[in-house]
Design a protein around this motif. Structure first.
Motif, PDB file in Angstrom:
ATOM      1  N   GLY A  22       1.688   9.741   1.549  1.00  0.00           N
ATOM      2  CA  GLY A  22       1.406  10.112   0.173  1.00  0.00           C
ATOM      3  C   GLY A  22       1.933   9.152  -0.872  1.00  0.00           C
ATOM      4  N   TYR A  23       2.316   7.949  -0.478  1.00  0.00           N
ATOM      5  CA  TYR A  23       2.921   7.022  -1.453  1.00  0.00           C
ATOM      6  C   TYR A  23       2.793   5.593  -0.936  1.00  0.00           C
ATOM      7  CZ  TYR A  23       6.609   4.631  -4.139  1.00  0.00           C
ATOM      8  OH  TYR A  23       7.311   3.762  -4.930  1.00  0.00           O
ATOM      9  N   TYR A  24       2.545   4.666  -1.851  1.00  0.00           N
ATOM     10  CA  TYR A  24       2.659   3.260  -1.465  1.00  0.00           C
ATOM     11  C   TYR A  24       3.066   2.412  -2.660  1.00  0.00           C
ATOM     12  CZ  TYR A  24      -2.183   2.330  -3.222  1.00  0.00           C
ATOM     13  OH  TYR A  24      -3.314   2.193  -3.979  1.00  0.00           O
ATOM     14  N   GLU A  25       3.674   1.270  -2.351  1.00  0.00           N
ATOM     15  CA  GLU A  25       4.004   0.264  -3.341  1.00  0.00           C
ATOM     16  C   GLU A  25       3.204  -0.990  -3.003  1.00  0.00           C
ATOM     17  OE1 GLU A  25       8.209  -0.336  -3.188  1.00  0.00           O
ATOM     18  OE2 GLU A  25       8.661   1.786  -3.483  1.00  0.00           O
ATOM     19  N   GLN A  50      -2.422  10.917  -7.826  1.00  0.00           N
ATOM     20  CA  GLN A  50      -1.592  11.866  -8.571  1.00  0.00           C
ATOM     21  C   GLN A  50      -0.705  11.179  -9.603  1.00  0.00           C
ATOM     22  OE1 GLN A  50       0.330  13.717  -5.174  1.00  0.00           O
ATOM     23  NE2 GLN A  50      -1.047  15.475  -5.255  1.00  0.00           N
ATOM     24  N   ASN A  51      -0.253   9.968  -9.284  1.00  0.00           N
ATOM     25  CA  ASN A  51       0.636   9.278 -10.210  1.00  0.00           C
ATOM     26  C   ASN A  51       0.499   7.771 -10.021  1.00  0.00           C
ATOM     27  OD1 ASN A  51       2.891   9.383 -12.203  1.00  0.00           O
ATOM     28  ND2 ASN A  51       3.980   8.296 -10.567  1.00  0.00           N
ATOM     29  N   SER A  90       3.044   1.212  -8.106  1.00  0.00           N
ATOM     30  CA  SER A  90       3.184   2.207  -7.047  1.00  0.00           C
ATOM     31  C   SER A  90       2.225   3.359  -7.316  1.00  0.00           C
ATOM     32  CB  SER A  90       4.619   2.725  -6.941  1.00  0.00           C
ATOM     33  OG  SER A  90       5.007   3.385  -8.125  1.00  0.00           O
ATOM     34  N   SER A  92       1.209   7.476  -6.054  1.00  0.00           N
ATOM     35  CA  SER A  92       1.406   8.715  -5.300  1.00  0.00           C
ATOM     36  C   SER A  92       0.062   9.416  -5.209  1.00  0.00           C
ATOM     37  CB  SER A  92       2.416   9.627  -5.998  1.00  0.00           C
ATOM     38  OG  SER A  92       3.676   9.005  -6.088  1.00  0.00           O
ATOM     39  N   TYR A  93      -0.213  10.014  -4.066  1.00  0.00           N
ATOM     40  CA  TYR A  93      -1.513  10.634  -3.871  1.00  0.00           C
ATOM     41  C   TYR A  93      -1.391  11.789  -2.889  1.00  0.00           C
ATOM     42  CZ  TYR A  93      -1.460   7.774   0.390  1.00  0.00           C
ATOM     43  OH  TYR A  93      -1.108   7.199   1.585  1.00  0.00           O
ATOM     44  N   GLU A  94      -2.390  12.663  -2.913  1.00  0.00           N
ATOM     45  CA  GLU A  94      -2.423  13.756  -1.956  1.00  0.00           C
ATOM     46  C   GLU A  94      -2.796  13.195  -0.593  1.00  0.00           C
ATOM     47  OE1 GLU A  94      -4.600  18.084  -1.203  1.00  0.00           O
ATOM     48  OE2 GLU A  94      -5.073  16.882  -2.987  1.00  0.00           O
ATOM     49  N   ASP A  95      -1.924  13.405   0.378  1.00  0.00           N
ATOM     50  CA  ASP A  95      -2.123  12.773   1.691  1.00  0.00           C
ATOM     51  C   ASP A  95      -3.127  13.577   2.506  1.00  0.00           C
ATOM     52  OD1 ASP A  95      -1.896  11.115   3.833  1.00  0.00           O
ATOM     53  OD2 ASP A  95      -0.049  12.010   4.594  1.00  0.00           O
TER      54      ASP A  95
END
Length: 573
Positions: A22-25, A50-51, A90, A92-95
């Motif tokens: 749910g996250y990456y940089e 999401q962000n 970066s 954030s997303y719904e995985d």
């Protein structure tokens, strides 16, 4: 204010620095062709996120639309010189199983082609100049060998992950069986977790840490080495949920081998797992698991006593399981054709009992070693030391613990035969078989260095072992260690490192069959090695000579630690 002209499209590349659930940089790198004093940009993602955070300092997100398009830029005066520059960000997303990738971008009104993927490069860290006297920097090779193990990690990666092009993978392993089997190591180029190879690798890595700790300490790699074995042991604890259950394979090898891509991108569904039980026993797997846990106890007993005691409990339970419920593990687990137990399970029973004797000093385990010794004729001279055949290791270890002649005789016969009678390549590599030839030579070197440490033909065996390790490091005419030395392999058979930068897809065509070097350097991996005539081609499609595997590096790394210990004590032949 100076701005860039928007008349043409500029090539850009997206590099994913860290990727977790749910996250990456990432960073978008492109060329600024003329100086600017302010800038603005627009990013469009392939699906809603999401962000979005711009990690480049002194920037601000101005507005967004539907979680897909984001407009942002500099705050006030922000001079950028002409040349290559990067926007770090970066997401954030719904995985839901698919990572929303950057689809479109602009910079000061100019379109950036985010689909551009740079060609593979022969990335090589500078290595130290060879020292005088014809030896090598063993400390450097130990360090990158440990990086190879980090590149093989499965599961949720720790915050101190050093392999930036790897991310979390297979977090749902075991779900079909109602257990958590995430973690551990993938085996080789493939993404299967073969339990028999994993437990054998873990035992050998532990042995090197226990008996050649000074070599690791002087290389400043002890912490990384402990992390490497703990990564395996933590997984094995989860794989042993009850006293008579031990999971020995995660993933169907046929399904896995038909697919080529990043472990993070697996799209073939949940992976099946198999275990041994009372009804379907597997003495080789359970006994080697006991050896891995018992040797792990020795690694951690003075560093983390509660963890060490946990390991010892698992070792005792698995050994009793292996001895009481006997059977061939491939009757329960579909590893046949990949990791068959050609030597039977008698050597593993003796091997496990020997490590438990060393860990506990309890006489019952010594009695069990002798029982297995007689029942399975373990006094025979071994013809190899491998994930399958443990006789040579058992003989050396038991001589260390007892100083009895019955163990010394076959151990000495093994090293004498390998040194004086085993066939060799023209350049001197001891040759057991073509598949993983260097792995076998390194394992032999490791065994004979252990025997030399006990005062047995020390000068002779150390010189022989050094010759074998030096062949792999460069004396054979080239380095066979990825990222090290002269003319190292650039196309090792390995999925993740063969894949191009995201967002480019990875498949057989641009990964396996890419004629150029791997996109990422798999530092420290020992490839399979040459044929009987020292013949070798750096070909990714050659799984005999150019694949990598966790068991290939285990004895090799232990031998390097032994040589490093000799070197700092001025005992290197």
């Amino acid at each position: 204010m100076t701005v860039l002209c928007c008349a043409s499209v500029s090539l850009a590349r997206v590099e994913y620095i860290r990727h977790s659930q749910g996250y990456y940089e990432a960073k978008l790198t492109f060329r600024v062709e003329a100086p600017v004093e302010q800038w603005s940009s627009r990013f469009q993602f392939e699906s809603s996120i999401q962000n979005f955070t711009v990690r480049t300092p002194n920037t601000q997100v101005f507005n967004s639309s539907n979680g897909i398009t984001y407009n942002f830029g500099s705050v006030g005066y922000f001079p950028i010189a002409a040349g290559e520059w990067a926007i770090e960000f970066s997401v954030s997303y719904e995985d839901t199983g698919s990572m929303p990738q950057l689809q479109y971008a602009t910079f000061n009104g100019k379109d950036l082609d985010t689909s551009y993927v740079p060609p593979p490069t022969t990335t090589m860290r500078p290595t130290k100049p060879p020292p005088s006297g014809g030896d090598y920097h063993y400390d450097e090779v130990i360090a990158i060998s440990l990086e190879f193990y980090e590149a093989q990690r499965s599961g949720k990666l720790p915050s101190n992950n050093r392999i930036w092009w790897r991310g979390d993978s297979f977090l749902d392993d075991g779900q079909l069986n109602g257990v958590d089997l995430s973690g551990g190591y993938t085996d080789a180029a493939d993404l299967v977790k073969f339990g028999f190879a994993l437990v054998s690798t873990t035992t050998v890595l532990n042995w090197g840490l226990v008996d050649f700790l000074q070599g690791y300490n002087s290389a400043n790699q002890t912490g990384y080495a402990e992390d490497a074995v703990k990564w395996a042991l933590d997984f094995l604890i989860k794989a042993h949920p009850t006293s008579h259950e031990f999971y020995g394979q995660v993933a169907d090898a046929d399904i896995d081998h038909a697919w080529w891509g990043r472990p993070e991108d697996w799209d073939q569904g949940l992976r099946q797992s198999w275990k041994i039980t009372r009804d379907k026993p597997g003495s080789e797997l359970a006994a080697e698991g006991a050896a891995a846990f018992a040797s792990g106890y020795l690694v951690f007993k003075n560093r983390n006593s509660s963890y060490a005691q946990q390991l010892l409990r698992h070792a005792k339970e698995l050994y009793e399981f292996a001895d009481e419920y006997r059977g061939t593990y491939t009757d329960a687990i579909p590893a046949g054709g990949f990791y068959d137990s050609w030597s039977g399970y008698g050597d593993e029973l003796g091997w496990a009992a020997s490590w438990l004797y060393r860990a506990t000093n309890e006489s019952k385990y010594l009695q069990d070693v002798n029982r297995h010794w007689a029942e399975f004729n373990l006094s025979r001279r071994a013809d190899k030391f491998s994930w399958d055949d443990k006789k040579a290791g058992l003989q050396v270890l038991m001589y260390k613990l007892t100083k009895e002649e019955k163990y010394l005789t076959p151990a000495t016969q093994f090293c004498d035969y390998m040194k004086n009678s085993q066939q060799r390549t023209p350049k001197g590599l001891v040759f057991i078989q073509e598949w993983g030839s260097l792995r076998h030579a390194a394992n032999i070197a490791f065994i004979c260095l252990n025997l030399a440490e006990l005062g047995v033909k020390s000068a002779e065996y150390r010189e022989f072992a050094k010759e074998q390790i030096h062949y792999a490091l460069g004396d054979g005419g080239r380095s066979y260690v990825v990222g090290y030395g002269e003319n190292p392999p650039q196309r090792p058979r390995h999925r993740a490192s063969s894949c191009p930068h995201r967002p480019s897809p990875c498949n057989r065509q641009n990964g396996l069959y890419n004629p150029g070097p791997n996109y990422f350097t798999l530092y420290g991996a020992l490839v399979g090695g040459p044929g009987l005539q020292d013949d070798y081609v750096d070909d990714r499609d050659d799984y005999v000579k150019n694949e990598v595997a966790i068991d290939y590096n285990a004895g090799f790394q232990g031998a390097l630690a032994a040589l490093q210990k000799l070197k700092i004590n001025e005992q290197l032949p």
